[in-house]
Motif scaffolding. Structure first.
Motif, PDB file in Angstrom:
ATOM      1  N   PHE A  63      -8.624  11.501 -10.590  1.00  0.00           N
ATOM      2  CA  PHE A  63      -8.506  10.608  -9.438  1.00  0.00           C
ATOM      3  C   PHE A  63      -7.067  10.096  -9.336  1.00  0.00           C
ATOM      4  O   PHE A  63      -6.488  10.054  -8.247  1.00  0.00           O
ATOM      5  CB  PHE A  63      -9.471   9.431  -9.578  1.00  0.00           C
ATOM      6  CG  PHE A  63      -9.551   8.545  -8.362  1.00  0.00           C
ATOM      7  CD1 PHE A  63     -10.541   8.711  -7.413  1.00  0.00           C
ATOM      8  CD2 PHE A  63      -8.600   7.536  -8.151  1.00  0.00           C
ATOM      9  CE1 PHE A  63     -10.598   7.890  -6.286  1.00  0.00           C
ATOM     10  CE2 PHE A  63      -8.645   6.725  -7.033  1.00  0.00           C
ATOM     11  CZ  PHE A  63      -9.654   6.898  -6.103  1.00  0.00           C
ATOM     12  N   ALA A  64      -6.502   9.739 -10.486  1.00  0.00           N
ATOM     13  CA  ALA A  64      -5.110   9.276 -10.509  1.00  0.00           C
ATOM     14  C   ALA A  64      -4.170  10.382 -10.055  1.00  0.00           C
ATOM     15  O   ALA A  64      -3.228  10.149  -9.278  1.00  0.00           O
ATOM     16  CB  ALA A  64      -4.735   8.802 -11.912  1.00  0.00           C
ATOM     17  N   ASP A 105       0.856  -1.179   0.000  1.00  0.00           N
ATOM     18  CA  ASP A 105       0.000   0.000   0.000  1.00  0.00           C
ATOM     19  C   ASP A 105       0.895   1.233   0.000  1.00  0.00           C
ATOM     20  O   ASP A 105       2.084   1.146  -0.329  1.00  0.00           O
ATOM     21  CB  ASP A 105      -0.952  -0.006   1.210  1.00  0.00           C
ATOM     22  CG  ASP A 105      -0.214  -0.169   2.543  1.00  0.00           C
ATOM     23  OD1 ASP A 105       1.010   0.142   2.606  1.00  0.00           O
ATOM     24  OD2 ASP A 105      -0.841  -0.598   3.524  1.00  0.00           O
ATOM     25  N   THR A 106       0.342   2.354   0.397  1.00  0.00           N
ATOM     26  CA  THR A 106       1.139   3.584   0.523  1.00  0.00           C
ATOM     27  C   THR A 106       0.880   4.200   1.894  1.00  0.00           C
ATOM     28  O   THR A 106       0.674   5.405   2.020  1.00  0.00           O
ATOM     29  CB  THR A 106       0.771   4.593  -0.581  1.00  0.00           C
ATOM     30  OG1 THR A 106      -0.655   4.782  -0.593  1.00  0.00           O
ATOM     31  CG2 THR A 106       1.225   4.118  -1.945  1.00  0.00           C
ATOM     32  N   THR A 109      -4.815  12.876  -8.047  1.00  0.00           N
ATOM     33  CA  THR A 109      -4.973  13.069  -6.606  1.00  0.00           C
ATOM     34  C   THR A 109      -4.246  11.981  -5.825  1.00  0.00           C
ATOM     35  O   THR A 109      -3.578  12.249  -4.817  1.00  0.00           O
ATOM     36  CB  THR A 109      -6.464  13.078  -6.222  1.00  0.00           C
ATOM     37  OG1 THR A 109      -7.115  14.142  -6.916  1.00  0.00           O
ATOM     38  CG2 THR A 109      -6.649  13.258  -4.729  1.00  0.00           C
ATOM     39  N   TRP A 110      -4.369  10.740  -6.310  1.00  0.00           N
ATOM     40  CA  TRP A 110      -3.709   9.622  -5.625  1.00  0.00           C
ATOM     41  C   TRP A 110      -2.186   9.776  -5.680  1.00  0.00           C
ATOM     42  O   TRP A 110      -1.511   9.609  -4.665  1.00  0.00           O
ATOM     43  CB  TRP A 110      -4.131   8.297  -6.258  1.00  0.00           C
ATOM     44  CG  TRP A 110      -3.597   7.102  -5.513  1.00  0.00           C
ATOM     45  CD1 TRP A 110      -4.170   6.466  -4.455  1.00  0.00           C
ATOM     46  CD2 TRP A 110      -2.357   6.422  -5.758  1.00  0.00           C
ATOM     47  NE1 TRP A 110      -3.375   5.439  -4.021  1.00  0.00           N
ATOM     48  CE2 TRP A 110      -2.253   5.387  -4.807  1.00  0.00           C
ATOM     49  CE3 TRP A 110      -1.333   6.592  -6.698  1.00  0.00           C
ATOM     50  CZ2 TRP A 110      -1.159   4.522  -4.766  1.00  0.00           C
ATOM     51  CZ3 TRP A 110      -0.241   5.734  -6.656  1.00  0.00           C
ATOM     52  CH2 TRP A 110      -0.151   4.709  -5.707  1.00  0.00           C
ATOM     53  N   LEU A 144      -0.613   0.303  -5.473  1.00  0.00           N
ATOM     54  CA  LEU A 144      -1.966   0.811  -5.595  1.00  0.00           C
ATOM     55  C   LEU A 144      -2.873  -0.418  -5.571  1.00  0.00           C
ATOM     56  O   LEU A 144      -2.771  -1.283  -6.447  1.00  0.00           O
ATOM     57  CB  LEU A 144      -2.125   1.587  -6.900  1.00  0.00           C
ATOM     58  CG  LEU A 144      -3.468   2.295  -7.149  1.00  0.00           C
ATOM     59  CD1 LEU A 144      -3.262   3.521  -8.034  1.00  0.00           C
ATOM     60  CD2 LEU A 144      -4.507   1.376  -7.781  1.00  0.00           C
ATOM     61  N   VAL A 196      -9.101   4.663 -10.803  1.00  0.00           N
ATOM     62  CA  VAL A 196      -7.922   5.257 -11.431  1.00  0.00           C
ATOM     63  C   VAL A 196      -8.010   5.146 -12.953  1.00  0.00           C
ATOM     64  O   VAL A 196      -7.628   6.071 -13.682  1.00  0.00           O
ATOM     65  CB  VAL A 196      -6.631   4.585 -10.911  1.00  0.00           C
ATOM     66  CG1 VAL A 196      -5.418   5.064 -11.681  1.00  0.00           C
ATOM     67  CG2 VAL A 196      -6.452   4.871  -9.425  1.00  0.00           C
ATOM     68  N   LEU A 204      -8.806   0.033  -6.141  1.00  0.00           N
ATOM     69  CA  LEU A 204      -8.782   1.384  -6.711  1.00  0.00           C
ATOM     70  C   LEU A 204      -8.586   1.383  -8.229  1.00  0.00           C
ATOM     71  O   LEU A 204      -8.623   2.443  -8.858  1.00  0.00           O
ATOM     72  CB  LEU A 204      -7.662   2.209  -6.070  1.00  0.00           C
ATOM     73  CG  LEU A 204      -7.807   2.554  -4.584  1.00  0.00           C
ATOM     74  CD1 LEU A 204      -6.645   3.427  -4.136  1.00  0.00           C
ATOM     75  CD2 LEU A 204      -9.137   3.235  -4.299  1.00  0.00           C
ATOM     76  N   ASN A 256       0.045  10.274  -2.335  1.00  0.00           N
ATOM     77  CA  ASN A 256       0.745   9.062  -1.912  1.00  0.00           C
ATOM     78  C   ASN A 256       2.163   8.914  -2.432  1.00  0.00           C
ATOM     79  O   ASN A 256       2.942   8.134  -1.880  1.00  0.00           O
ATOM     80  CB  ASN A 256      -0.071   7.835  -2.335  1.00  0.00           C
ATOM     81  CG  ASN A 256      -1.418   7.764  -1.649  1.00  0.00           C
ATOM     82  OD1 ASN A 256      -1.517   7.396  -0.489  1.00  0.00           O
ATOM     83  ND2 ASN A 256      -2.469   8.125  -2.380  1.00  0.00           N
TER      84      ASN A 256
END
Length: 478
Positions: free
Chosen positions: A98-99, A64-65, A101-102, A84, A92, A88, A106
Motif C-alpha cells: 500500500f505504501a 495532501d498530494t 502504491t501511494w 500523507l 500504510v 491513511l 503521489n
C-alpha cells in the motif's frame, strides 16, 4: 578608544568559545508558507503558483498530494513539502505494498519536476481523536522503504507535532515530552529521524498561549516586539520572544531523551487577523506585527538562545483565509492573502522586502544611536532598497566590544575611519565604533543574510546612519 592593533590583539585573546559563537551566529533561516485549501473560493493552483513566485516565496507546504497542485508546481523551482493524511496511517503501516502504491502515484509520478523536499506523514497525530499514534512510526518506516525502492531516498520524512506533546514547557530548560508518548512514539520517531538525517516538524502558535494567559504574558513578548525579555531560571538564558521559548522547550525535551542532535523545523506558526471576542489578541495589527517580526527575525538572525548555531526554518500559516474551516473565527482568518490574492495586511516575505522596511521593527532592545548627528538631530536620510547594520546598544559593552574586535580583526572590516583623529572616531563610544565596524563588515559581505547579527549585538536598519562628518559606507568601507 583602542588602536586597530589593540583591536586585533584583543580579538586574538578571545576565548575559543567566543570565536565559535561569532562564526555560528551568521546563519539565517528560511521562510515558507502553508498552502491550505479548505475553501470554495480559492484561485486555481496555476494562479497560486504565479502568486507565490510574484511574492518571492520559494518554499510551500501542502496538506495532501493533490495532483493538480503538484502539476502546477512542476518546474516552478519551489520546494514542496507534501502530506500523507492521518486517515491513511493505519493502511500504510500495515501494508508495504500500500505504501509502495501511494509513493509511486503521489511522489514518483511528480518528482523531480516538482521539487518535493519532504513528506509529512500525518499531522499532529498525538492529538488525533481516532488514536492513530500506534501507526505513526511504522507508517514512516514503510514510506521510507518505498522511497528507497523508487530511488527517492533524498526526500525527507517527518511528522508535525503540536506543543501539546510536551508535559512541561516552562521554563524552557524544563521542557519534557509527555511520559506516555516517549516509549511508544517519541523515541522511535526521533531515532528514525536521526537515522535518516531528517528533522522534527513542530507546529508552534504563541497566539494560543497568549490568548489563554494574556494576564501574565506580555503582548510584545508574544509578537517579537521590543521587550525586556524573560530569563530562564534553569539555565540563565534570556528570551525576547515566546516562540523561541516554545521551541527551546522542545529542544530541551529532545535533549532529555538524548536526541539533541535532531534538527527542528517550524512547520506551522501564525497569528489570526480576526477572531471571536474571547480570542484575545486576534487582529490585523497583531497578525502583521507577529508575521513581519518573525520573517525579519528568521531571515536576518541566527538560532534560538539554546541552539544559536542552528538557523530557524519556518513555514507561516497560512497562504489564504480559508472560508470552510470549522471552529472559531480565527481558524478562517490566518491567511496572508484573501482569496482574490490581495494582501490581508502588509508583511515582508523575503530578505529584499525586509531590507525595504516592509515590516514592523524586529525585536531588538535599542534604536540605532549612530543615526543621531553631532547637532543632536536624528538623520532621516533614506535610500530605497538599501540597508545598513548598526549596534544594539542594550547588548552591553562587553558583547559590543567582542563583536567590534571580531569585525576589525578576522572579519576584515575597514576600521581605519574609527581610529584616533579619523572622521568617525568621535563620539568615542563602544556603541558608535561598533556600529561603524559592524556596518563595514555587513557591506563587505554584500549585506548577506545573517551578516548583521554578532550574537544579537547588531541589527539591520533602512535609514543611513552617521554622526558628524562620518558617513556609513555601502561598500564595506574600502
Amino acid at each position: 578608544m583602542a588602536s586597530l592593533r589593540s583591536f586585533t590583539l584583543s580579538f586574538l585573546l578571545l576565548s575559543f568559545s567566543s570565536l565559535s559563537f561569532f562564526h555560528a551566529s551568521f546563519a539565517a533561516g528560511t521562510i515558507g508558507v502553508n498552502y491550505g485549501r479548505v475553501a470554495n473560493n480559492l484561485p486555481t493552483p496555476a494562479e497560486v503558483v504565479s502568486l507565490l513566485k510574484s511574492q518571492g516565496i520559494n518554499r510551500v507546504k501542502l496538506y495532501d498530494t493533490n495532483s493538480d497542485v503538484l502539476k502546477a508546481l512542476a518546474n516552478s523551482a519551489i520546494d514542496v513539502v507534501v502530506a500523507l493524511p492521518n486517515e491513511l496511517l493505519s493502511s500504510v503501516a500495515a501494508d508495504q505494498s500500500f505504501a509502495d502504491t501511494w509513493v509511486k502515484a503521489n511522489i514518483s509520478e511528480h518528482f523531480p519536476q516538482t521539487k518535493i523536499e519532504a513528506i509529512a506523514v500525518g499531522n499532529e497525530v498525538f492529538v488525533d481523536p481516532k488514536n492513530t499514534t500506534p501507526f505513526l512510526v511504522p507508517a514512516m518506516k514503510n514510506v521510507y522503504k518505498s522511497l528507497v525502492k523508487f530511488n527517492l531516498s533524498s526526500i525527507k520524512i517527518s511528522s508535525p507535532i503540536a506543543l501539546s506533546a510536551l508535559q512541561n514547557s516552562y521554563p524552557s530548560s524544563a521542557g519534557s515530552f509527555k511520559t506516555e508518548l516517549i516509549g511508544p512514539a517519541i523515541k522511535p520517531m526521533l531515532d528514525f529521524l536521526r537515522q535518516t538525517g531528517s528533522y522534527l516538524m513542530v507546529n508552534a502558535y504563541p497566539f494560543f498561549a497568549y490568548a489563554a494567559n494574556s494576564d501574565v504574558i506580555s503582548l510584545d513578548y508574544a509578537l517579537l516586539k521590543e521587550n525586556p525579555g524573560v530569563v530562564d531560571s534553569g539555565n540563565g538564558l534570556k528570551y525576547h520572544s515566546l516562540l523561541e521559548a516554545q521551541l527551546d522547550a522542545v529542544h530541551s525535551a529532545m535533549s532529555a531523551v538524548q536526541y539533541n542532535d535532531v534538527k527542528l523545523v517550524v512547520t506551522e506558526t501564525g497569528w489570526p487577523s480576526m477572531g471571536d471576542e474571547a480570542e484575545i489578541g486576534a487582529g490585523e495589527a497583531n497578525a502583521a506585527a507577529y508575521n513581519g517580526n518573525l520573517v525579519k527575525r528568521v531571515l536576518t538572525g541566527n538560532g534560538t538562545p539554546l541552539r544559536p548555531q542552528e538557523p530557524l526554518d519556518v513555514y507561516l500559516f497560512a497562504l489564504f483565509n480559508e472560508n470552510q474551516k470549522p471552529g472559531p473565527t480565527s481558524e478562517r482568518n490566518y491567511g496572508l492573502f484573501y482569496p482574490n490574492e490581495k494582501r490581508v495586511y502588509d508583511v515582508p516575505l523575503t530578505l529584499e522586502q525586509v531590507g525595504d522596511g516592509q515590516s514592523t521593527p524586529v525585536n531588538k532592545s535599542s534604536s540605532p544611536v549612530p543615526a543621531v548627528q553631532s547637532d543632536g538631530k536624528v538623520s532621516t536620510t533614506s535610500t530605497a532598497g538599501q540597508t545598513w547594520c548598526v549596534a544594539n546598544g542594550n547588548a552591553g559593552d562587553e558583547k559590543l566590544q567582542a563583536g567590534l574586535d571580531y569585525a576589525c580583526g578576522e572579519g576584515g572590516a575597514d576600521c581605519r575611519p574609527i581610529q584616533v583623529g579619523s572622521a568617525c572616531y568621535s563620539p568615542s563610544t563602544v556603541e558608535a565604533h561598533a556600529s561603524y565596524a559592524f556596518n563595514s563588515y555587513y557591506q563587505k559581505k554584500s549585506r548577506g543574510a545573517g551578516a548583521c547579527d554578532f550574537g544579537g549585538a547588531a541589527y539591520v536598519v533602512t535609514q543611513q546612519p552617521g554622526f558628524g562628518n562620518c558617513k556609513f559606507p555601502t561598500d564595506g568601507g574600502a
